[in-house]
Design a protein around this motif. Sequence first.
Motif, mmCIF file in Angstrom:
data_model
loop_
_atom_site.group_PDB
_atom_site.id
_atom_site.type_symbol
_atom_site.label_atom_id
_atom_site.label_comp_id
_atom_site.label_asym_id
_atom_site.label_seq_id
_atom_site.Cartn_x
_atom_site.Cartn_y
_atom_site.Cartn_z
ATOM 1 N N ASN A 14 31.570 136.326 54.064
ATOM 2 C CA ASN A 14 30.555 136.391 53.009
ATOM 3 C C ASN A 14 29.143 136.443 53.567
ATOM 4 O OD1 ASN A 14 32.672 136.214 51.219
ATOM 5 N ND2 ASN A 14 32.330 134.065 50.690
ATOM 6 N N ASN A 15 28.981 136.269 54.857
ATOM 7 C CA ASN A 15 27.665 136.360 55.501
ATOM 8 C C ASN A 15 27.405 137.741 56.099
ATOM 9 O OD1 ASN A 15 26.998 133.686 54.947
ATOM 10 N ND2 ASN A 15 27.882 132.928 56.858
ATOM 11 N N ASN A 16 28.263 138.713 55.825
ATOM 12 C CA ASN A 16 28.187 140.023 56.469
ATOM 13 C C ASN A 16 27.064 140.850 55.848
ATOM 14 O OD1 ASN A 16 28.611 142.575 57.578
ATOM 15 N ND2 ASN A 16 30.838 142.300 57.644
ATOM 16 N N HIS A 61 22.866 129.401 56.241
ATOM 17 C CA HIS A 61 24.170 130.056 56.175
ATOM 18 C C HIS A 61 24.500 130.770 57.476
ATOM 19 C CE1 HIS A 61 23.957 130.444 51.466
ATOM 20 N NE2 HIS A 61 23.971 129.192 51.885
ATOM 21 N N HIS A 62 23.479 131.353 58.085
ATOM 22 C CA HIS A 62 23.722 132.242 59.225
ATOM 23 C C HIS A 62 23.679 131.546 60.586
ATOM 24 C CE1 HIS A 62 23.856 135.827 56.773
ATOM 25 N NE2 HIS A 62 22.685 135.532 56.228
ATOM 26 N N THR A 82 18.006 135.873 52.921
ATOM 27 C CA THR A 82 18.881 135.655 54.080
ATOM 28 C C THR A 82 18.744 134.178 54.442
ATOM 29 O OG1 THR A 82 17.086 136.378 55.549
ATOM 30 C CG2 THR A 82 18.765 138.017 54.949
ATOM 31 N N LYS A 112 32.797 138.338 49.210
ATOM 32 C CA LYS A 112 32.524 139.696 49.688
ATOM 33 C C LYS A 112 33.397 140.734 48.999
ATOM 34 C CE LYS A 112 35.669 139.480 53.705
ATOM 35 N NZ LYS A 112 36.370 138.271 53.197
ATOM 36 N N SER A 127 25.496 135.976 50.295
ATOM 37 C CA SER A 127 26.207 134.950 51.066
ATOM 38 C C SER A 127 26.670 133.790 50.188
ATOM 39 C CB SER A 127 25.320 134.432 52.208
ATOM 40 O OG SER A 127 24.103 133.878 51.723
ATOM 41 N N ARG A 128 26.361 133.853 48.911
ATOM 42 C CA ARG A 128 26.833 132.851 47.948
ATOM 43 C C ARG A 128 27.909 133.439 47.020
ATOM 44 N NH1 ARG A 128 21.018 130.135 46.025
ATOM 45 N NH2 ARG A 128 21.033 128.393 47.495
ATOM 46 N N ASN A 140 26.283 133.634 62.395
ATOM 47 C CA ASN A 140 27.457 134.018 61.619
ATOM 48 C C ASN A 140 27.069 135.123 60.642
ATOM 49 O OD1 ASN A 140 29.694 134.291 60.029
ATOM 50 N ND2 ASN A 140 29.689 132.217 59.221
ATOM 51 N N PHE A 141 27.525 136.338 60.943
ATOM 52 C CA PHE A 141 27.344 137.469 60.035
ATOM 53 C C PHE A 141 28.693 138.067 59.656
ATOM 54 C CE2 PHE A 141 23.196 137.260 62.185
ATOM 55 C CZ PHE A 141 22.351 137.233 61.083
#
Length: 819
Positions: free
Chosen positions: A117-119, A104-105, A100, A78, A74-75, A113-114
């Motif tokens: 870049n959080n997927n 961020h999420h 995780t 993607k 997430s940093r 939020n997934f």
Amino acid sequence: MKILALLSLLCSSIALGQQLHSVQLPTAVNYQENLNIHLGSNTNPQGNTLALNNFYLTQNNQAIFPVMGEFQFSRYPKEQWETALLKMKASGIQVIGFYTFWIHHEAVQGTFNFEGNNNLKRFLQLIKKHQLQAVVRIGPWVHGETRNGGFPDWFVKKYQKGGFDRVFTDGKIQPEVETFYKAIAKQLQGFYFKEGGPIIGVQLDNEVRSNGPESWGYHYYLVLKKAALKAGIDVPYYFVTGWPGTGIPDTETIPLWGGYPAAPWTGNSKPLAPNKLYTFVTDRRDQTIGNDILQYDAMNSTPLYKHPFLTVELGGGIQNTYHRRPIIAPKDLMGIAYTRLGVGANMLGYYIYHGVQHPLSPFGYGTQESKGSVFPYPNDYPIISYDFQAPISESGFTQPSYNYFKQLHLFVQSYGAYLAPMLAVIPADSPTEPTNTTDLRYAIRYQKESGFIFYNNYARHQELVAHPETVFEIKTSATTQRIPLEGSIDIPKNTMGSIPFQYPISENIMLTYALAQPVTLLPKEKLWIYSPLEGVPAEFVLNSDNIADIKTNGTVTKLEKHYVVKELTPGKNCTVEITSKDGNTYTLLVLNEAEALNSYVFETAKGQQFIICDQSLWYDAVADEFHTQTTETTTDIYAFPELKKRGKALKKQTSEGFLSHYQIQLSKVAVPQISFKEITDTPAYTSYLSNLRNTTPSRPAYATQLTEDLHGKRYVLEFPQQLPKGISDLKIVLQYQGNTAALYANDVIIEDDYYNGTAKTMSYQRIQQHEAENYTLEITPLLPEHLPYLEPEVSTTFTQTQPALLLNITTIPVYEFTF
């Protein structure tokens, strides 16, 4: 086979001046298979079972030796995850560790939020696609140099009373933590080991003070595991960090350990004390980790560990803080890895292995740890950069340590199952006090008659003495082995290595010892690859009983029941071919140091592929394609076996030894340059400097948004609109002097750096993703008073005259080629 006659008799006596290190090895290893540890579901649909004993992890009751690297998805963009994972895999990383980040999420309570870049699901899909494994570090508090330790602001404001509270009251966690675990569990579905997925473990929280059943941390861990299970997070291994406390729930969780070459979070700018981890000390705790916030309780004696020695935070590098800015060399990292191997580590896990960048929050503030968070944390980190001086940079480029790690991991991949059951013995004459710079630091790992001598004669910021005329004497219940058979070994300072002894090349060919570093092996090809120990001439001694012939470009001497091979000139043509009396031939290839560092081994559909290449190289097994990322238009590749497919630009050359030689020949292209122009308001800057009174600000003076308030010199940068055909990226090397440098796209920060005497490297493609109309660089001044810690070799004379200045911007073309 030419044999040189020796008239002298083999003698175990020690000549005058020789340093004898005599070690009596214990007769038995105490394996404990039933540790009564409550694992999760640990068998996958293919019938493979993961477990552990007190020495190592197992798969199907066989020892395994995982290598894990931290990469925080997430940093990182993607679009570049897949290449990043393949570069990690190419260097020997088998398990991807990652946090995780709750912040961020769920930046807004109740809104998860997934995406982008959080997927998390997409990231796990790529891990599975490329046959890697995963350890998910699910928090809820993770640290990771993150704002609030990873807690969202809304949670901190609602519950916390201090920055490091875990909000654990009356034996209960807050319902929002359980909700977060359920949200994570939903993303993990389909990827558990029991489902045929890559997730072999999770880590609960981070750096919790668990001091046994009477402590809050002990029960906090138990409640977190219960919450994870309730959410459906069912994995073989439930990990926790073994520090800073003295006792975790040892039947419910498995401790992981760490060790860093520097401690930039230390609350001063003075030189640090010598680091004990450069000795073969058996205490698994690095008591400098988190010493800005953590306190370590003394142990009355050397602890008896129930679990195997598994690491998660061996330094892949180190980050700079505002007040401490170390420069880490590859040997700073390797020295610790060698000592941890020597004292029994059976999983190498690194933090960070791939550099990343802190994203800005949806509210515009930074998500990095700082003194400006809801509850101030002890350190100010860069707003964006989390490069960590890692083997792979925040921009995706390999850095000098990459090849050193790769070579170490080739050894672990080849010998790990053989090494893992070996007991670690720390001889009485091996010092464990880091202030002892005169005695040889070494350890032995062995099983039955076989083993490795690990030595480390390097320590960061210390001058260890050389050890001329060294002799090792390894005693077991059955034999006494002198290494070397004759003479002695001169071990130079600033070196490290491992010496195998009584290694069975086959059922009837025994390598008595090798004064050479094992690199890798290709068993189906009957090929063993070595490189010389630094500063030590290569020597191989083999039991002669079952050998019919030896062919080599060195010399072969018969010495009682041994053949001694020496006077070798390492390189691609340097081989020792051993033919056994039953007609089999085994080959030892002795590469030079550079060739060993540039070696790769890939598992392809056709078997193992060995390659030497001095540029970044990776393999996509799904597409059956090799990829190179090179800064040269001509790149040499040496391969064994020969490559089965290759592109038009890959030209076959004359082979060297049994290695096929190819050359990538690309067309030269004019390299775009980046222009810059100073736009500083000179009167305002002069006034700002005057107000500082020759003193560097106590905190960073730049921010997430570029405003009219001037805190340094400013420059407009002009980037090319596009790259010429044939160039895939540009390495942008920013050479400057000052305190901090920050690059803004349309006045929003996208890159930054704390000056430590080295240049800042960026990626053109990463910058261009912002599609900004203007790019502005701000360099804040570094002034003579209140300087941060800088390495002794870094000059600060510029602080007197030009405390902030952009010196130059250079560009290095990056070419990519697929074959």
